[in-house]
Design an enzyme around this catalytic site. Structure first.
Site, mmCIF file in Angstrom:
data_model
loop_
_atom_site.group_PDB
_atom_site.id
_atom_site.type_symbol
_atom_site.label_atom_id
_atom_site.label_comp_id
_atom_site.label_asym_id
_atom_site.label_seq_id
_atom_site.Cartn_x
_atom_site.Cartn_y
_atom_site.Cartn_z
ATOM 1 N N ASP A 83 7.339 -6.622 9.542
ATOM 2 C CA ASP A 83 8.351 -6.958 10.540
ATOM 3 C C ASP A 83 7.890 -8.113 11.422
ATOM 4 O OD1 ASP A 83 9.749 -4.784 9.588
ATOM 5 O OD2 ASP A 83 9.064 -3.439 11.187
ATOM 6 N N TYR A 148 -2.341 0.825 6.725
ATOM 7 C CA TYR A 148 -1.879 0.282 8.000
ATOM 8 C C TYR A 148 -2.683 0.912 9.131
ATOM 9 C CZ TYR A 148 2.432 -1.286 5.635
ATOM 10 O OH TYR A 148 3.343 -1.892 4.811
#
Length: 340
Positions: A83, A148
């Site tokens: 994003d 992540y």
């Protein structure tokens, strides 16, 4: 023969299917595939994926490659989208260039000179391996998992480090209950329907991954790490993520740690995901039944894509992960067609 390609006996070039196959063979013979690792500070970019009117990581890489190789256009394929504002240390990409003309080490050095200081390319390799169907290595379809990390600070404003403010979210003004967060994080591990933790990209037409099959993902690891001094790191290892899923994980865990929600609320989301989309200010949510609009995605700047995992021979197996060993590449046939 046709342009150096030997044709089977009795086959006519007038057949459209053959012309298509010959064209594909010529194109494949004229290019070589390369893979690389990409790191970036996502603060200045509107995400990984190319957008014609906004700065993106993909667009910046493609322009640099086209300039370096003097090609009209070069398409970069990334292992996953990030994003706007999300960072990466171990993103993986591939791209196709004119065959036989580029040394990987030289390509890496020249890209380093062309790219801005917030974006770096490393570990460039020429691809040689193919899968059982003869398809070349692919950054998306040969990946076995991703790691992540979400970094946050929980404590009084005077205790935070201002130099990390672009990469660590100030999530709460007092310490979090890390044990409650760890217990809740453990419930996220496994193969589950995570639709309650997904957002629909703005402007996309419903349904977005609305079926149970489309929202089932596997989380191999969800860890809460105390880094000291109020700093906390949330680590997630998973095969693939829904849109904003990892940031929704982080938002939910922070709420549990702050006492605003309980682990039972997260368990309820996992147990009874709703079938319909719900509209919210940030686009439609695939929401569960525990309160409208919860969980909220944690801010993008705290999230980093640390690595994308592959088995050998890619990068000598240096980015393999023991929990994610499903064969996707050599000897296996992907159930999905790679992007052209």
């Amino acid at each position: 023969e046709f342009f150096g390609i030997r044709l089977p006996g009795g086959v006519s070039l007038e057949r459209p299917m053959l012309l298509t196959a010959v064209g594909a063979a010529i194109a494949a013979a004229a290019t070589a595939r390369y893979r690389a690792r990409v790191s970036y500070d996502g603060g200045a970019y509107a995400g990984m994926q190319y957008q014609p009117t906004r700065p993106t990581v993909q667009g910046t890489l493609q322009r640099a490659l086209a300039r370096r190789c003097q090609m009209p256009a070069v398409r970069v394929v990334a292992a996953g989208r990030t994003d706007a504002g999300v960072h990466a240390r171990g993103q993986a990409v591939h791209f196709d260039l004119d065959s036989g003309t580029y040394d990987p080490a030289d390509l890496e050095r020249s890209l380093g000179a062309l790219l801005p200081p917030d974006l770096a390319v490393s570990h460039v390799e020429r691809v040689g391996e193919v899968d059982g169907a003869g398809r070349s290595w692919h950054a998306i379809f040969w990946a076995t998992g991703k790691r992540y990390s979400y970094r946050l600070y929980a404590g009084p404003p005077g205790g935070r480090d201002p130099t990390t403010r672009l990469y660590r979210h100030h999530a709460h003004s007092s310490p979090l209950d890390l044990e409650a967060m760890r217990t809740t994080a453990a419930a996220l591990v496994g193969e589950r329907d995570f639709r309650a933790f997904a957002n629909k990209p703005r402007g996309s037409a419903p349904p977005y991954e609305a079926s149970a099959l489309g929202t089932v993902r596997t989380v191999a690891e969800a860890a809460v790490v105390d880094e000291g001094g109020g700093c906390v790191r949330l680590d997630f290892v998973l095969k693939g993520a829904l849109y904003k899923m990892v940031r929704n994980f982080a938002g939910a865990l922070v709420d549990v740690g702050a006492g605003r929600r309980s682990g039972d609320d997260v368990a309820a989301l996992l147990a009874t995901p709703q079938q319909s989309l719900r509209s919210s200010g940030s686009g439609a949510r695939l929401a569960g039944g525990v309160g409208a609009g919860w969980p909220k995605p944690a801010p993008a700047h705290g999230l980093t894509l640390e690595s994308v995992y592959y088995g050998a021979p890619a990068w000598g197996g240096a980015h393999a992960h023991p929990l994610l060993s499903e064969p996707i590449g050599v000897g296996a046939v992907s159930t999905r067609d790679p992007l052209s």
